[in-house]
Design a protein around this motif. Structure first.
Motif, PDB file in Angstrom:
ATOM      1  N   ARG A 147      39.481  56.555  18.058  1.00  0.00           N
ATOM      2  CA  ARG A 147      38.456  56.126  19.009  1.00  0.00           C
ATOM      3  C   ARG A 147      38.510  54.609  19.219  1.00  0.00           C
ATOM      4  N   ILE A 148      38.759  53.879  18.145  1.00  0.00           N
ATOM      5  CA  ILE A 148      38.836  52.418  18.238  1.00  0.00           C
ATOM      6  C   ILE A 148      39.999  52.009  19.134  1.00  0.00           C
ATOM      7  N   VAL A 149      41.160  52.613  18.919  1.00  0.00           N
ATOM      8  CA  VAL A 149      42.342  52.317  19.737  1.00  0.00           C
ATOM      9  C   VAL A 149      42.065  52.643  21.201  1.00  0.00           C
ATOM     10  N   GLU A 150      41.445  53.784  21.458  1.00  0.00           N
ATOM     11  CA  GLU A 150      41.115  54.174  22.832  1.00  0.00           C
ATOM     12  C   GLU A 150      40.148  53.185  23.467  1.00  0.00           C
ATOM     13  N   GLY A 151      39.166  52.726  22.685  1.00  0.00           N
ATOM     14  CA  GLY A 151      38.183  51.781  23.199  1.00  0.00           C
ATOM     15  C   GLY A 151      38.808  50.445  23.561  1.00  0.00           C
ATOM     16  N   VAL A 152      39.709  49.948  22.701  1.00  0.00           N
ATOM     17  CA  VAL A 152      40.380  48.675  22.968  1.00  0.00           C
ATOM     18  C   VAL A 152      41.265  48.795  24.210  1.00  0.00           C
ATOM     19  N   PHE A 153      41.967  49.922  24.340  1.00  0.00           N
ATOM     20  CA  PHE A 153      42.818  50.131  25.513  1.00  0.00           C
ATOM     21  C   PHE A 153      41.973  50.218  26.782  1.00  0.00           C
ATOM     22  N   ARG A 154      40.806  50.841  26.684  1.00  0.00           N
ATOM     23  CA  ARG A 154      39.891  50.933  27.830  1.00  0.00           C
ATOM     24  C   ARG A 154      39.415  49.538  28.250  1.00  0.00           C
ATOM     25  N   ASN A 155      39.116  48.692  27.258  1.00  0.00           N
ATOM     26  CA  ASN A 155      38.727  47.303  27.546  1.00  0.00           C
ATOM     27  C   ASN A 155      39.848  46.558  28.255  1.00  0.00           C
ATOM     28  N   TRP A 156      41.094  46.772  27.794  1.00  0.00           N
ATOM     29  CA  TRP A 156      42.239  46.092  28.395  1.00  0.00           C
ATOM     30  C   TRP A 156      42.420  46.527  29.853  1.00  0.00           C
ATOM     31  N   GLU A 157      42.309  47.812  30.115  1.00  0.00           N
ATOM     32  CA  GLU A 157      42.429  48.308  31.492  1.00  0.00           C
ATOM     33  C   GLU A 157      41.353  47.695  32.387  1.00  0.00           C
ATOM     34  N   GLN A 158      40.135  47.629  31.867  1.00  0.00           N
ATOM     35  CA  GLN A 158      39.036  47.038  32.627  1.00  0.00           C
ATOM     36  C   GLN A 158      39.309  45.562  32.920  1.00  0.00           C
ATOM     37  N   ALA A 159      39.853  44.841  31.939  1.00  0.00           N
ATOM     38  CA  ALA A 159      40.157  43.416  32.128  1.00  0.00           C
ATOM     39  C   ALA A 159      41.209  43.220  33.208  1.00  0.00           C
ATOM     40  N   ILE A 160      42.270  44.028  33.195  1.00  0.00           N
ATOM     41  CA  ILE A 160      43.353  43.890  34.170  1.00  0.00           C
ATOM     42  C   ILE A 160      42.860  44.211  35.580  1.00  0.00           C
ATOM     43  N   GLU A 161      41.940  45.154  35.703  1.00  0.00           N
ATOM     44  CA  GLU A 161      41.391  45.511  37.017  1.00  0.00           C
ATOM     45  C   GLU A 161      40.651  44.326  37.659  1.00  0.00           C
ATOM     46  N   LEU A 162      40.109  43.443  36.813  1.00  0.00           N
ATOM     47  CA  LEU A 162      39.335  42.303  37.327  1.00  0.00           C
ATOM     48  C   LEU A 162      40.188  41.061  37.570  1.00  0.00           C
ATOM     49  N   TRP A 163      41.491  41.133  37.298  1.00  0.00           N
ATOM     50  CA  TRP A 163      42.364  39.958  37.319  1.00  0.00           C
ATOM     51  C   TRP A 163      42.264  39.184  38.630  1.00  0.00           C
ATOM     52  N   LYS A 164      42.390  39.876  39.766  1.00  0.00           N
ATOM     53  CA  LYS A 164      42.425  39.203  41.064  1.00  0.00           C
ATOM     54  C   LYS A 164      41.053  38.706  41.510  1.00  0.00           C
ATOM     55  N   THR A 165      40.014  39.457  41.200  1.00  0.00           N
ATOM     56  CA  THR A 165      38.676  39.095  41.687  1.00  0.00           C
ATOM     57  C   THR A 165      37.913  38.209  40.713  1.00  0.00           C
ATOM     58  N   GLU A 166      38.108  38.406  39.410  1.00  0.00           N
ATOM     59  CA  GLU A 166      37.390  37.636  38.401  1.00  0.00           C
ATOM     60  C   GLU A 166      38.351  37.204  37.285  1.00  0.00           C
ATOM     61  N   PRO A 167      39.263  36.284  37.591  1.00  0.00           N
ATOM     62  CA  PRO A 167      40.272  35.885  36.584  1.00  0.00           C
ATOM     63  C   PRO A 167      39.675  35.290  35.315  1.00  0.00           C
ATOM     64  N   VAL A 168      38.568  34.565  35.448  1.00  0.00           N
ATOM     65  CA  VAL A 168      37.929  33.987  34.261  1.00  0.00           C
ATOM     66  C   VAL A 168      37.408  35.095  33.351  1.00  0.00           C
ATOM     67  N   ARG A 169      36.780  36.101  33.974  1.00  0.00           N
ATOM     68  CA  ARG A 169      36.269  37.230  33.194  1.00  0.00           C
ATOM     69  C   ARG A 169      37.419  37.979  32.522  1.00  0.00           C
ATOM     70  N   THR A 170      38.525  38.120  33.231  1.00  0.00           N
ATOM     71  CA  THR A 170      39.694  38.773  32.647  1.00  0.00           C
ATOM     72  C   THR A 170      40.189  38.007  31.433  1.00  0.00           C
ATOM     73  N   TYR A 171      40.296  36.685  31.571  1.00  0.00           N
ATOM     74  CA  TYR A 171      40.757  35.870  30.446  1.00  0.00           C
ATOM     75  C   TYR A 171      39.822  36.014  29.240  1.00  0.00           C
ATOM     76  N   GLU A 172      38.518  35.946  29.491  1.00  0.00           N
ATOM     77  CA  GLU A 172      37.557  36.026  28.391  1.00  0.00           C
ATOM     78  C   GLU A 172      37.589  37.400  27.722  1.00  0.00           C
ATOM     79  N   MET A 173      37.807  38.449  28.497  1.00  0.00           N
ATOM     80  CA  MET A 173      37.919  39.785  27.915  1.00  0.00           C
ATOM     81  C   MET A 173      39.193  39.910  27.088  1.00  0.00           C
TER      82      MET A 173
END
Length: 314
Positions: A126-152
């Motif tokens: 579950r931990i591995v899945e959660g971290v991967f889910r966070n990473w996917e969410q961060a990459i989705e925000l790359w173009k619109t919210e690069p600062v948020r992506t970096y912080e995530m």
């Protein structure tokens, strides 16, 4: 080439242990590393730290044991054949519960850590899945919210120390206008191979925030010196790093030949610092560096009043 943008980075909360970054949802029991946000899996705002979850489980186990002791005491009272037997059973039960609770309070931290270990082992997937889910969410925000992506990504990298996530952080930082007041650490971003983006970031930080340049960054650019020189502004990157390195004597002492090769590019204030450092430690084994610094001094600064106080040391 995209222009760099001015940004504001939120401060990063450091923890003693990496697992302390993990949050778990009390509703769906999924994990996340992103603070101050609802559960990315179910959207509920019922996140607690993994340590709190372990403490809850330890307290629940303690409550169950106390209940069992009470039930045993009640059974003794119910099955007592005389008033004395019932009184003794009740007294023994109360004493047992009191002693148990007292002991548990004293070893509470030990049991909480034991439950934490069980929790991490049980929920590893579950931990591995959660971290991967966070990473996917961060990459989705790359173009619109690069600062948020970096912080995530910065949060995720605390637990998931992969080269890919480090490179992504470096790439994002190179799109920001860096300032001295920014809370940026190079150590967690260092790579095992040469990456031009990392060399560029090291050079930029050496220029705007010298305190961010430490031994690993200096060793990195000196190890890949030839590759850095092949970059468009490679020579400037190396000279900026040397300028940052001369702020600490141990950095100079462990990299004398590298610093000697770029000492001539140092601005006056950085060269003066290096010159005074060597002048105050004439017995140190500076090797070729001392000769090069003296040569530059004789060529450019021997009549400069700022250098006279240390001129006897070389």
């Amino acid at each position: 080439m995209n222009k760099k943008q001015p940004v504001t980075l939120h401060s990063y909360h450091k923890t003693t242990h990496r697992y302390q970054k993990l949050k778990v949802c009390n509703h769906c029991r999924q994990y996340t590393m992103i603070p101050d946000e609802p559960c990315p899996h179910c959207g509920k705002e019922r996140l607690i730290s993994i340590e709190e979850k372990a403490a809850q489980q330890a307290n629940r186990a303690t409550a169950v044991h106390v209940l069992l002791l009470i039930l045993i005491a009640l059974a003794g009272v119910l099955f007592g054949q005389t008033f004395l037997q019932m009184s003794l059973a009740a007294a023994a039960g109360i004493a047992a519960v009191a002693v148990y609770v007292l002991i548990q309070q004293r070893v509470k931290h030990f049991y909480a850590m034991k439950e934490l270990g069980k929790l991490i082992a049980r929920d590893e997937e579950r931990i591995v899945e959660g971290v991967f889910r966070n990473w996917e969410q961060a990459i989705e925000l790359w173009k619109t919210e690069p600062v948020r992506t970096y912080e995530m990504l910065r949060e995720i990298s605390t637990l998931q120390r992969s080269e890919m996530i480090r490179i992504q952080q470096v790439a994002l930082l190179n799109t920001f206008i860096l300032r001295k007041d920014m809370e940026i650490e190079l150590e967690p971003l260092m790579l095992r191979h040469f990456e031009p983006m990392l060399a560029e970031l090291i050079g930029e930080l050496a220029k705007v925030k010298r305190s961010a340049i430490k031994e690993r960054a200096i060793k990195y650019v000196s190890k890949y010196e030839i590759e850095v020189l092949e970059m468009e502004q490679g020579e400037q990157i190396l000279s900026h790093v040397v300028g940052a390195a001369v702020r600490m004597k141990p950095y100079v002492a462990s990299n004398p030949n590298f610093i000697a090769r770029y000492a001539r590019y140092l601005p006056k204030d950085r060269f003066l610092r290096l010159y005074n450092m060597l002048s105050l430690s004439p017995s140190a084994e500076w090797g070729h560096l001392a000769d090069e610094v003296f040569r530059i001094y004789k060529e450019r600064y021997q009549w400069d009043a700022d250098f006279q106080s240390g001129s006897k040391g070389l």
